[in-house]
Write an enzyme that holds these catalytic residues in place. Structure first.
Site, PDB file in Angstrom:
ATOM      1  N   SER A 155      32.218 -45.084  41.619  1.00 61.82           N
ATOM      2  CA  SER A 155      33.652 -45.898  41.645  1.00 61.82           C
ATOM      3  C   SER A 155      33.527 -46.905  42.830  1.00 61.82           C
ATOM      4  CB  SER A 155      34.381 -44.754  42.307  1.00 61.82           C
ATOM      5  OG  SER A 155      35.611 -45.349  42.945  1.00 61.82           O
ATOM      6  N   TYR A 168      36.742 -38.164  47.347  1.00 67.28           N
ATOM      7  CA  TYR A 168      36.265 -38.905  46.113  1.00 67.28           C
ATOM      8  C   TYR A 168      35.306 -39.682  46.693  1.00 67.28           C
ATOM      9  CZ  TYR A 168      37.225 -41.830  42.237  1.00 67.28           C
ATOM     10  OH  TYR A 168      37.212 -42.569  41.130  1.00 67.28           O
ATOM     11  N   LYS A 172      31.082 -39.971  45.221  1.00 68.11           N
ATOM     12  CA  LYS A 172      30.813 -41.130  44.399  1.00 68.11           C
ATOM     13  C   LYS A 172      29.610 -41.714  44.991  1.00 68.11           C
ATOM     14  CE  LYS A 172      33.899 -40.640  41.226  1.00 68.11           C
ATOM     15  NZ  LYS A 172      33.537 -40.512  39.809  1.00 68.11           N
TER      16      LYS A 172
HETATM   17  N1  LIG Z   1      40.505 -45.138  36.870  1.00 65.88           N
HETATM   18  C1  LIG Z   1      39.889 -45.896  37.957  1.00 65.88           C
HETATM   19  O1  LIG Z   1      40.664 -46.621  38.620  1.00 65.88           O
HETATM   20  C2  LIG Z   1      38.662 -45.492  38.275  1.00 65.88           C
HETATM   21  C3  LIG Z   1      38.073 -46.372  39.193  1.00 65.88           C
HETATM   22  C4  LIG Z   1      36.639 -45.992  39.574  1.00 65.88           C
HETATM   23  C5  LIG Z   1      36.049 -44.940  38.928  1.00 65.88           C
HETATM   24  N2  LIG Z   1      36.660 -44.196  38.116  1.00 65.88           N
HETATM   25  C6  LIG Z   1      35.900 -42.809  37.486  1.00 65.88           C
HETATM   26  O2  LIG Z   1      35.869 -43.418  36.008  1.00 65.88           O
HETATM   27  C7  LIG Z   1      35.862 -41.691  35.539  1.00 65.88           C
HETATM   28  C8  LIG Z   1      37.124 -41.441  34.682  1.00 65.88           C
HETATM   29  O3  LIG Z   1      38.416 -41.784  35.558  1.00 65.88           O
HETATM   30  P1  LIG Z   1      39.747 -42.023  34.818  1.00 65.88           P
HETATM   31  O4  LIG Z   1      40.658 -42.724  35.579  1.00 65.88           O
HETATM   32  O5  LIG Z   1      39.564 -41.862  33.268  1.00 65.88           O
HETATM   33  O6  LIG Z   1      40.270 -40.347  35.084  1.00 65.88           O
HETATM   34  P2  LIG Z   1      41.446 -39.370  34.351  1.00 65.88           P
HETATM   35  O7  LIG Z   1      41.718 -38.418  35.421  1.00 65.88           O
HETATM   36  O8  LIG Z   1      42.247 -40.229  33.715  1.00 65.88           O
HETATM   37  O9  LIG Z   1      40.196 -38.719  33.367  1.00 65.88           O
HETATM   38  C9  LIG Z   1      39.418 -37.559  33.783  1.00 65.88           C
HETATM   39  C10 LIG Z   1      38.915 -36.646  32.662  1.00 65.88           C
HETATM   40  O10 LIG Z   1      38.019 -35.963  33.261  1.00 65.88           O
HETATM   41  C11 LIG Z   1      38.497 -34.406  32.827  1.00 65.88           C
HETATM   42  N3  LIG Z   1      38.003 -33.556  33.614  1.00 65.88           N
HETATM   43  C12 LIG Z   1      38.471 -33.317  34.920  1.00 65.88           C
HETATM   44  N4  LIG Z   1      38.045 -32.306  35.711  1.00 65.88           N
HETATM   45  C13 LIG Z   1      36.946 -32.050  34.899  1.00 65.88           C
HETATM   46  C14 LIG Z   1      35.779 -30.721  34.818  1.00 65.88           C
HETATM   47  N5  LIG Z   1      35.823 -30.064  35.838  1.00 65.88           N
HETATM   48  N6  LIG Z   1      35.340 -30.593  33.890  1.00 65.88           N
HETATM   49  C15 LIG Z   1      35.560 -31.391  32.574  1.00 65.88           C
HETATM   50  N7  LIG Z   1      36.250 -32.513  32.512  1.00 65.88           N
HETATM   51  C16 LIG Z   1      37.178 -32.933  33.570  1.00 65.88           C
HETATM   52  C17 LIG Z   1      40.084 -34.277  32.897  1.00 65.88           C
HETATM   53  O11 LIG Z   1      40.525 -33.426  31.861  1.00 65.88           O
HETATM   54  C18 LIG Z   1      40.362 -36.073  32.345  1.00 65.88           C
HETATM   55  O12 LIG Z   1      40.220 -35.863  30.803  1.00 65.88           O
HETATM   56  C19 LIG Z   1      36.015 -40.788  36.572  1.00 65.88           C
HETATM   57  O13 LIG Z   1      34.590 -40.397  37.064  1.00 65.88           O
HETATM   58  C20 LIG Z   1      36.707 -41.446  37.872  1.00 65.88           C
HETATM   59  O14 LIG Z   1      36.341 -41.106  39.180  1.00 65.88           O
HETATM   60  C21 LIG Z   1      37.704 -44.445  37.678  1.00 65.88           C
END
Ligand SMILES: NC(=O)c1ccc[n+]([C@@H]2O[C@H](COP(=O)([O-])OP(=O)(O)OC[C@H]3O[C@@H](n4cnc5c(N)ncnc54)[C@H](O)[C@@H]3O)[C@@H](O)[C@H]2O)c1
Length: 274
Positions: A155, A168, A172
């Protein structure tokens, strides 16, 4: 599956994943769904894993409706035995595993002094141990094969100390270091390990700031929040899940055969560490 000399490949061939097998955790929505969809569009058979099985099934339906190949598997990434079984299932179905995307994560918002031990343990379990287990399970298979690409989701929070995001962001940072360490350990076996550290992306994870007490999303509040977050990057635009999916496609593809240990930062210019 070994990669031929890139000089022998056309651009479409360098991004072609036909015959490859990929597993994506957290594939039920947001970035994970976009990554699973784009890998499938490039020709891979994709295992869509999520702790919410119906959503992973929906992703599979979207992929198959678009002409791709996918299957779903319920998994809680904090359960090492279940993650091992997820990888073993992919290998049992197809005989190999070429791409592992450790994407599943959760987020909690609390200042360091207010963070409970329970929240600390929960976020570390999903966001770090879950990725660790995925790296171990896929890494063992890929080391034996002598090929593979592991992609971990870090992230932008690894670069900016953000009040309220300690559990978080600490997880990361650990993911980034796991990525670099494993990249060195598996390089002799032609297994590449990279991370993507996205900037702010419009996904369900970020809708938590616009939810009403009943859990539904307030569209006005969401629009306000998206506008505010967009200003954080010099480009002034929000990221979309496909911004990350195309980064993952590159890291998964033959085109990236010389790329390992990298933490890619698709973030509109928000951070630019040298
Ligand atoms: N959205 C952002 O701005 C952003 C920024 C930086 C990094 N990220 C990273 O990108 C990735 C995806 O983020 P997103 O925004 O799509 O998140 P989201 O919350 O929309 O989706 C996350 C998915 O992971 C699943 N999940 C959660 N816990 C779980 C577990 N224990 N086992 C299996 N599945 C599980 C959830 O059910 C969901 O479908 C994550 O690693 C997040 O940290 C996101």
């Amino acid at each position: 599956m070994t990669t031929p000399q890139l000089s022998a490949l056309s651009v479409p061939q360098a991004f072609d994943l036909s015959g490859r097998v990929a597993v994506v955790t957290g594939a039920g929505r947001g970035i994970g769904r976009a990554i699973a969809s784009r890998l499938a569009e490039a020709g891979a058979s994709v295992g869509c894993a999520d702790v919410v099985p119906d959503t992973a099934e929906e992703t599979v339906d979207l992929i198959t409706a678009a002409g791709g190949t996918a299957w779903s598997q319920p998994v809680d990434v904090t359960d090492r035995v279940a993650v091992d079984a997820l990888v073993a299932d992919a290998v049992a179905r197809h005989g190999h595993l070429d791409v592992m995307v450790n994407n599943a994560a959760i987020i909690t918002d609390s200042l360091v002094l207010d963070t409970s031990e329970e929240d600390l343990d929960r976020v570390m379990a999903v966001n770090f141990k879950g990725v660790f287990f995925g790296c171990q399970a896929a890494g063992r298979v890929m080391k034996e094969q002598g090929s593979g690409s592991i992609i971990n989701l870090a992230s932008g929070a690894i670069d900016i100390p953000t009040p309220g995001l300690i559990t978080y962001s600490a997880a990361k940072v650990a993911v980034a270091q796991l990525t670099r360490t494993l990249a060195v350990e598996l390089a002799p076996f032609m297994v590449r390990v990279n991370a993507i550290a996205p900037g702010w992306i419009d996904t369900p994870m970020n809708e938590r700031h616009a939810r009403r007490p009943d859990g539904s999303v307030d569209p006005e509040k969401k629009a306000e929040y998206v506008a505010q977050r967009s200003k954080v990057s010099p480009m002034g635009i929000p990221g979309e899940p496909d911004d990350i999916a195309f980064a993952a496609l590159y890291l998964a593809a033959p085109a990236a055969k010389f790329v390992t240990g990298v933490v890619m930062r698709p973030n509109g210019g928000s951070t630019m560490p040298i």
